[in-house]
Design a protein around this motif. Structure first.
Motif, PDB file in Angstrom:
ATOM      1  N   TYR A 196       5.979  -7.699  -1.920  1.00  0.00           N
ATOM      2  CA  TYR A 196       4.948  -6.678  -1.722  1.00  0.00           C
ATOM      3  C   TYR A 196       5.134  -5.493  -2.673  1.00  0.00           C
ATOM      4  O   TYR A 196       4.162  -4.861  -3.088  1.00  0.00           O
ATOM      5  CB  TYR A 196       4.955  -6.191  -0.273  1.00  0.00           C
ATOM      6  CG  TYR A 196       4.264  -7.131   0.688  1.00  0.00           C
ATOM      7  CD1 TYR A 196       2.939  -7.524   0.490  1.00  0.00           C
ATOM      8  CD2 TYR A 196       4.924  -7.624   1.808  1.00  0.00           C
ATOM      9  CE1 TYR A 196       2.304  -8.380   1.364  1.00  0.00           C
ATOM     10  CE2 TYR A 196       4.294  -8.488   2.699  1.00  0.00           C
ATOM     11  CZ  TYR A 196       2.983  -8.863   2.468  1.00  0.00           C
ATOM     12  OH  TYR A 196       2.349  -9.720   3.340  1.00  0.00           O
ATOM     13  N   GLU A 197       6.387  -5.185  -3.012  1.00  0.00           N
ATOM     14  CA  GLU A 197       6.616  -4.122  -3.991  1.00  0.00           C
ATOM     15  C   GLU A 197       6.053  -4.506  -5.355  1.00  0.00           C
ATOM     16  O   GLU A 197       5.448  -3.681  -6.048  1.00  0.00           O
ATOM     17  CB  GLU A 197       8.110  -3.806  -4.090  1.00  0.00           C
ATOM     18  CG  GLU A 197       8.652  -3.033  -2.906  1.00  0.00           C
ATOM     19  CD  GLU A 197      10.066  -2.533  -3.151  1.00  0.00           C
ATOM     20  OE1 GLU A 197      10.821  -3.208  -3.889  1.00  0.00           O
ATOM     21  OE2 GLU A 197      10.410  -1.470  -2.615  1.00  0.00           O
ATOM     22  N   VAL A 198       6.268  -5.762  -5.760  1.00  0.00           N
ATOM     23  CA  VAL A 198       5.689  -6.247  -7.016  1.00  0.00           C
ATOM     24  C   VAL A 198       4.166  -6.130  -6.956  1.00  0.00           C
ATOM     25  O   VAL A 198       3.518  -5.650  -7.904  1.00  0.00           O
ATOM     26  CB  VAL A 198       6.102  -7.708  -7.279  1.00  0.00           C
ATOM     27  CG1 VAL A 198       5.358  -8.268  -8.486  1.00  0.00           C
ATOM     28  CG2 VAL A 198       7.610  -7.808  -7.504  1.00  0.00           C
ATOM     29  N   THR A 199       3.587  -6.561  -5.845  1.00  0.00           N
ATOM     30  CA  THR A 199       2.136  -6.475  -5.669  1.00  0.00           C
ATOM     31  C   THR A 199       1.650  -5.040  -5.786  1.00  0.00           C
ATOM     32  O   THR A 199       0.652  -4.756  -6.466  1.00  0.00           O
ATOM     33  CB  THR A 199       1.731  -7.041  -4.292  1.00  0.00           C
ATOM     34  OG1 THR A 199       2.191  -8.382  -4.171  1.00  0.00           O
ATOM     35  CG2 THR A 199       0.224  -7.007  -4.121  1.00  0.00           C
ATOM     36  N   ARG A 248       5.351 -18.864   4.206  1.00  0.00           N
ATOM     37  CA  ARG A 248       4.552 -19.307   3.054  1.00  0.00           C
ATOM     38  C   ARG A 248       3.141 -18.720   3.039  1.00  0.00           C
ATOM     39  O   ARG A 248       2.252 -19.252   2.394  1.00  0.00           O
ATOM     40  CB  ARG A 248       4.503 -20.843   2.998  1.00  0.00           C
ATOM     41  CG  ARG A 248       5.898 -21.449   2.961  1.00  0.00           C
ATOM     42  CD  ARG A 248       5.889 -22.938   2.883  1.00  0.00           C
ATOM     43  NE  ARG A 248       7.275 -23.429   2.920  1.00  0.00           N
ATOM     44  CZ  ARG A 248       7.793 -24.297   2.065  1.00  0.00           C
ATOM     45  NH1 ARG A 248       7.043 -24.786   1.092  1.00  0.00           N
ATOM     46  NH2 ARG A 248       9.039 -24.695   2.178  1.00  0.00           N
ATOM     47  N   ILE A 249       2.988 -17.609   3.732  1.00  0.00           N
ATOM     48  CA  ILE A 249       1.718 -16.879   3.742  1.00  0.00           C
ATOM     49  C   ILE A 249       1.945 -15.436   3.318  1.00  0.00           C
ATOM     50  O   ILE A 249       1.243 -14.914   2.458  1.00  0.00           O
ATOM     51  CB  ILE A 249       1.077 -16.910   5.148  1.00  0.00           C
ATOM     52  CG1 ILE A 249       0.768 -18.344   5.577  1.00  0.00           C
ATOM     53  CG2 ILE A 249      -0.201 -16.064   5.174  1.00  0.00           C
ATOM     54  CD1 ILE A 249       0.328 -18.468   7.023  1.00  0.00           C
ATOM     55  N   HIS A 250       2.943 -14.811   3.927  1.00  0.00           N
ATOM     56  CA  HIS A 250       3.220 -13.400   3.653  1.00  0.00           C
ATOM     57  C   HIS A 250       4.302 -13.257   2.587  1.00  0.00           C
ATOM     58  O   HIS A 250       5.101 -14.171   2.367  1.00  0.00           O
ATOM     59  CB  HIS A 250       3.650 -12.687   4.933  1.00  0.00           C
ATOM     60  CG  HIS A 250       2.621 -12.725   6.009  1.00  0.00           C
ATOM     61  ND1 HIS A 250       2.601 -13.691   6.990  1.00  0.00           N
ATOM     62  CD2 HIS A 250       1.539 -11.931   6.234  1.00  0.00           C
ATOM     63  CE1 HIS A 250       1.574 -13.485   7.789  1.00  0.00           C
ATOM     64  NE2 HIS A 250       0.895 -12.439   7.346  1.00  0.00           N
ATOM     65  N   ASP A 251       4.331 -12.106   1.944  1.00  0.00           N
ATOM     66  CA  ASP A 251       5.344 -11.825   0.939  1.00  0.00           C
ATOM     67  C   ASP A 251       6.602 -11.273   1.594  1.00  0.00           C
ATOM     68  O   ASP A 251       6.580 -10.786   2.735  1.00  0.00           O
ATOM     69  CB  ASP A 251       4.828 -10.810  -0.083  1.00  0.00           C
ATOM     70  CG  ASP A 251       3.668 -11.359  -0.898  1.00  0.00           C
ATOM     71  OD1 ASP A 251       3.464 -12.588  -0.901  1.00  0.00           O
ATOM     72  OD2 ASP A 251       2.948 -10.547  -1.528  1.00  0.00           O
ATOM     73  N   THR A 304       0.827  -1.212   0.000  1.00  0.00           N
ATOM     74  CA  THR A 304       0.000   0.000   0.000  1.00  0.00           C
ATOM     75  C   THR A 304       0.860   1.261   0.000  1.00  0.00           C
ATOM     76  O   THR A 304       0.480   2.269  -0.592  1.00  0.00           O
ATOM     77  CB  THR A 304      -0.953   0.009   1.209  1.00  0.00           C
ATOM     78  OG1 THR A 304      -0.240  -0.408   2.386  1.00  0.00           O
ATOM     79  CG2 THR A 304      -2.126  -0.920   0.989  1.00  0.00           C
ATOM     80  N   SER A 305       2.010   1.197   0.647  1.00  0.00           N
ATOM     81  CA  SER A 305       2.927   2.340   0.604  1.00  0.00           C
ATOM     82  C   SER A 305       3.420   2.573  -0.818  1.00  0.00           C
ATOM     83  O   SER A 305       3.571   3.719  -1.267  1.00  0.00           O
ATOM     84  CB  SER A 305       4.110   2.098   1.538  1.00  0.00           C
ATOM     85  OG  SER A 305       5.050   3.143   1.451  1.00  0.00           O
ATOM     86  N   ARG A 306       3.658   1.478  -1.526  1.00  0.00           N
ATOM     87  CA  ARG A 306       4.097   1.579  -2.921  1.00  0.00           C
ATOM     88  C   ARG A 306       3.007   2.235  -3.775  1.00  0.00           C
ATOM     89  O   ARG A 306       3.281   3.112  -4.591  1.00  0.00           O
ATOM     90  CB  ARG A 306       4.398   0.166  -3.435  1.00  0.00           C
ATOM     91  CG  ARG A 306       5.080   0.100  -4.773  1.00  0.00           C
ATOM     92  CD  ARG A 306       6.560   0.297  -4.659  1.00  0.00           C
ATOM     93  NE  ARG A 306       7.241  -0.083  -5.898  1.00  0.00           N
ATOM     94  CZ  ARG A 306       8.554  -0.089  -6.049  1.00  0.00           C
ATOM     95  NH1 ARG A 306       9.321   0.266  -5.043  1.00  0.00           N
ATOM     96  NH2 ARG A 306       9.094  -0.439  -7.190  1.00  0.00           N
TER      97      ARG A 306
END
Length: 439
Positions: free
Chosen positions: A420-423, A412-415, A100-102
């Motif tokens: 997260y930057e890609v997301t 294996r749940i969180h990035d 979200t920051s991205r």
């Protein structure tokens, strides 16, 4: 061939003749209006996806499901003179505020910043806080978190809350952090609380007094500073114990404010339990509300019908209290869970007892795909736009590939931060392309 995700945005210039009625030859009025609009073109954000061929960049779009987002293009074009507000609600993926920051940075780089927006007292409540702000107090407090019930204080829409144990207390709010040592200035502080807070003094990092005036509503106090600051300490008092839910840091009354509300372990039902989520986020005046939930439902005992009912409740609550806001639902990507091992052993009395333990072997959490299907079907049935991140991230089998590429963390749940930057980049691209899409 190197594949890149490009945000090549092209919206025709928004003029007053397009969005309002003016005299045919009134050049002066048209020139004045153009000063208060912005051409939504020329933004380009690229991320090299050559190492991640399983990410379906060709599918990186929002299914509008019959909705029309042209009004968002109009509002964004007016950001030189108004604020465009996004409220993004979610779970731990959003609490970390990396993706979200991205997205926030991309929006504000293109359309200007209206300020940091909502910040919440996550650290004070005893949980992880984003890397891009500090929310502190030296007062002893009683705190509460959305998922830890019964709540020891009143609970608000941010999902965290604290009550100072003294009637005099301080709040330190700062955007001065390691990743951004210059901080981000703000000139108005809005404190969301369940009772009146009286401001005694405001001072900056150099302990210089900052002049201010205050304005009150039943839900918050606005503190208007006489100059911009990236960090302030507020000395305050109350006549009765008061519970604080968060603050909004505002700069100019123009540009974009991107508010993130994330809580570890949250589900649709978690926010519905508050009973006033739609009404409370209306204080942020959202133009777009994004809901990114579903992962935690997949680790619980929710049925598809239960999930759909909770989605419906939250969506209707948001729409009823924010009738002009657009809503976007996102689906969770595939993740994994540790397998539970069962064995029996005899107790001292000779009875058999079943013992459960968690192994280091993981398997795909198949429930995630079921939750994803519920969200997609709900969006189609109710004309609510859906961003199918499950499919875009790689669909079935994506979690193994994300782990191999260091985009998903060891749980294996969180990035990872990179994941997260890609997301964030792909989500921003999809939002902007949906805004410029022709109905």
């Amino acid at each position: 061939m190197i594949r890149r995700v490009h945000l090549l945005l092209a919206i025709a210039i928004a003029t007053f003749a397009t969005f309002g009625i003016v005299p045919e030859n009134d050049d002066e009025n048209q020139a004045a209006e153009r000063e208060n609009t912005v051409e939504i073109t020329g933004t380009e954000v690229s991320f090299d996806l050559s190492a991640y061929p399983y990410i379906k960049s060709d599918s990186n779009y929002i299914s509008l499901n019959g909705d029309n987002w042209s009004s968002l293009a109009t509002l964004l074009s007016q950001t030189p003179s108004r604020t465009f507000n996004v409220v993004h609600i979610g779970d731990s993926h959003i609490q970390a505020d990396v993706s979200t920051s991205r997205i926030r940075d991309h929006f504000q780089e293109r359309f200007g910043s209206g300020g940091r927006g909502l910040i919440t007292p996550l650290k004070i409540a005893g949980t992880n806080e984003p890397f891009n702000y500090r929310f502190e107090t030296t007062a002893p407090v009683t705190s509460a978190k959305l998922l830890k019930m019964p709540w020891m204080t009143d609970m608000g829409f941010t999902g965290v809350a604290f009550t100072p144990k003294t009637l005099k207390y301080d709040l330190k709010l700062s955007t001065l952090v390691k990743s951004k040592p210059e901080g981000e200035d703000f000139k108005t502080v809005r404190i969301f609380a369940n009772d009146k807070i009286f401001i005694d003094r405001v001072f900056n990092e150099d302990e210089e007094d900052v002049g201010f005036i205050t304005d009150y509503t039943d839900d918050y106090v606005d503190i208007f500073l006489d100059r911009n600051e990236p960090s302030v300490t507020i000395n305050a008092h109350s006549f009765e114990p008061v519970t604080i839910f968060g603050t909004e840091l505002m700069g100019k009354d123009s540009g974009v404010r991107y508010h993130a509300i994330g809580n570890n372990g949250a589900t649709y039902a978690s926010y519905n339990r508050l009973g006033s989520m739609g009404r409370d986020i209306s204080m942020l005046e959202p133009d777009l509300v994004i809901v990114s939930l579903g992962t935690n439902e997949a680790f619980g005992s929710f049925t598809d019908d239960m999930v759909e009912a909770e989605i419906d409740y939250l969506v209707k609550d948001i729409k009823r209290n924010n009738p002009s806001a657009k809503i976007l639902l996102t689906t969770p990507m595939e993740c994994q869970k540790a397998q539970r091992v069962t064995r029996t052993r005899r107790t001292r009395s000779g009875k058999r007892r079943t013992v459960y333990s968690v192994s280091r072997n993981y398997k795909i959490n198949d429930k995630v795909k079921s939750i994803r299907d519920v969200i997609v079907k709900y969006g189609k049935r109710h004309s609510i736009p859906v961003y199918d991140w499950y499919e875009i991230a790689g669909g079935d089998g994506a979690s193994d590939k994300w782990i191999e590429s260091s985009l998903m963390s060891k749980d294996r749940i969180h990035d990872t931060f990179l994941g997260y930057e890609v997301t964030g980049d792909l989500t921003y691209e999809a939002i902007m392309n949906a805004i410029i899409a022709k109905p």
